[in-house]
Design an enzyme around this catalytic site. Structure first.
Site: not given
Length: 280
Positions: A135, A149, A153
């Site tokens: 991650s 993004y 995650k």
């Protein structure tokens, strides 16, 4: 007998560093790439008995299942899955195209989910296995200009925390690795940048441009040292669910979680005010 590692995205970055170190130790690696680079071909030649390189687009669920099934057919097991394939996308939310959004979710989030789902039946049957999800500390700490993004995650970490509880009875371990900035192609080669709008110039949304310019200083993380710590996770009998790599990343994570906890602690009265009051 050496362990069998299935690692996605070995053409660069953490995936490549982990693969190289494992091969030096005599482990077996099935590594996936979208494009086979010359240095990966050189690794195949150097380790013909320990490295299988498979083409895989992690946005293609059928290809994921085929790679997993092929690995099982050849080796009879998968000891460790390292879900590493992914990339960064930078730009304000308004600057991102629909294609930008769909592709990063399909790669970073859905691709990781489907890879995990594909290996679970085999690990459950063999009553062992270790899933290592790469991650980012960006799965806990969010910055402007990185919204999608962070969405991938934060999302994969929630998925993994739930699945880790589901598979614990089958002796399958789970680790979420949260690296900070490292000197890999993530920043200095593979980063995707949206079509920037002048309206966001000189705002926090474009602060990432400084980070992406090597002339402003390189990231502090050593990818080879980080790869070693990731491999060590699989060597331990008991592991913590989250592992942050990089002192700056750890401090930023502690600071943000402390801020969040303080916010929640101040909401006790408001939260309680919405409960149904039982008749006395």
């Amino acid at each position: 007998m050496s362990r069998v590692w299935l690692i996605t995205g070995i053409s660069s970055g953490f995936g490549k560093a982990i693969t190289e170190q494992l091969l030096e130790k005599g482990e077996t690696v099935v590594g996936t790439v979208r494009t086979k680079k010359d240095d990966i071909k050189a690794l195949e030649e150097k380790y013909p008995d320990n490295l299988d390189v498979e083409h895989l687009d992690v946005t293609n669920t059928q290809e994921i299942r085929e790679v997993v099934n092929k690995t099982i057919q050849r080796y009879g097991k998968i000891d460790v899955l390292v879900n590493n394939a992914g990339y960064g996308l930078f730009g304000a939310a308004e600057e991102l195209s629909d294609k930008d959004i769909d592709l990063i979710i399909a790669t970073n989030l859905t691709g990781s989910i489907q890879m995990i789902r594909a290996v679970l039946p085999y690990m459950r049957a063999q009553k062992s296995g270790h899933i290592i999800q790469i991650s980012s500390y960006g799965g806990q700490v969010a910055y402007a200009g990185n919204s999608l993004y962070h969405a991938t995650k934060f999302g994969i970490e929630g998925f993994c925390e739930s699945v880790a509880q589901e598979i614990a009875p089958f002796n399958i371990k789970f680790s979420i690795i949260e690296p900070g900035g490292a000197r890999t192609e993530f920043r200095y080669g593979s980063a995707h940048v949206a079509n920037l709008m002048p309206e966001y110039d000189n705002t926090m949304a474009h602060a990432f441009l400084k980070m992406l310019d090597p002339e402003n200083g390189l990231a502090p993380g050593d990818p080879n040292k980080m790869a070693s710590r990731i491999i060590e996770v699989a060597d331990k009998d008991a592991t913590q669910l989250h592992l942050v790599l990089g002192s700056q990343a750890l401090q930023a994570t502690i600071d943000r979680l402390s801020e969040r906890l303080n916010e929640y602690q101040g909401e006790k009265d408001v939260a309680k005010s919405t409960d149904i009051e039982e008749d006395k």
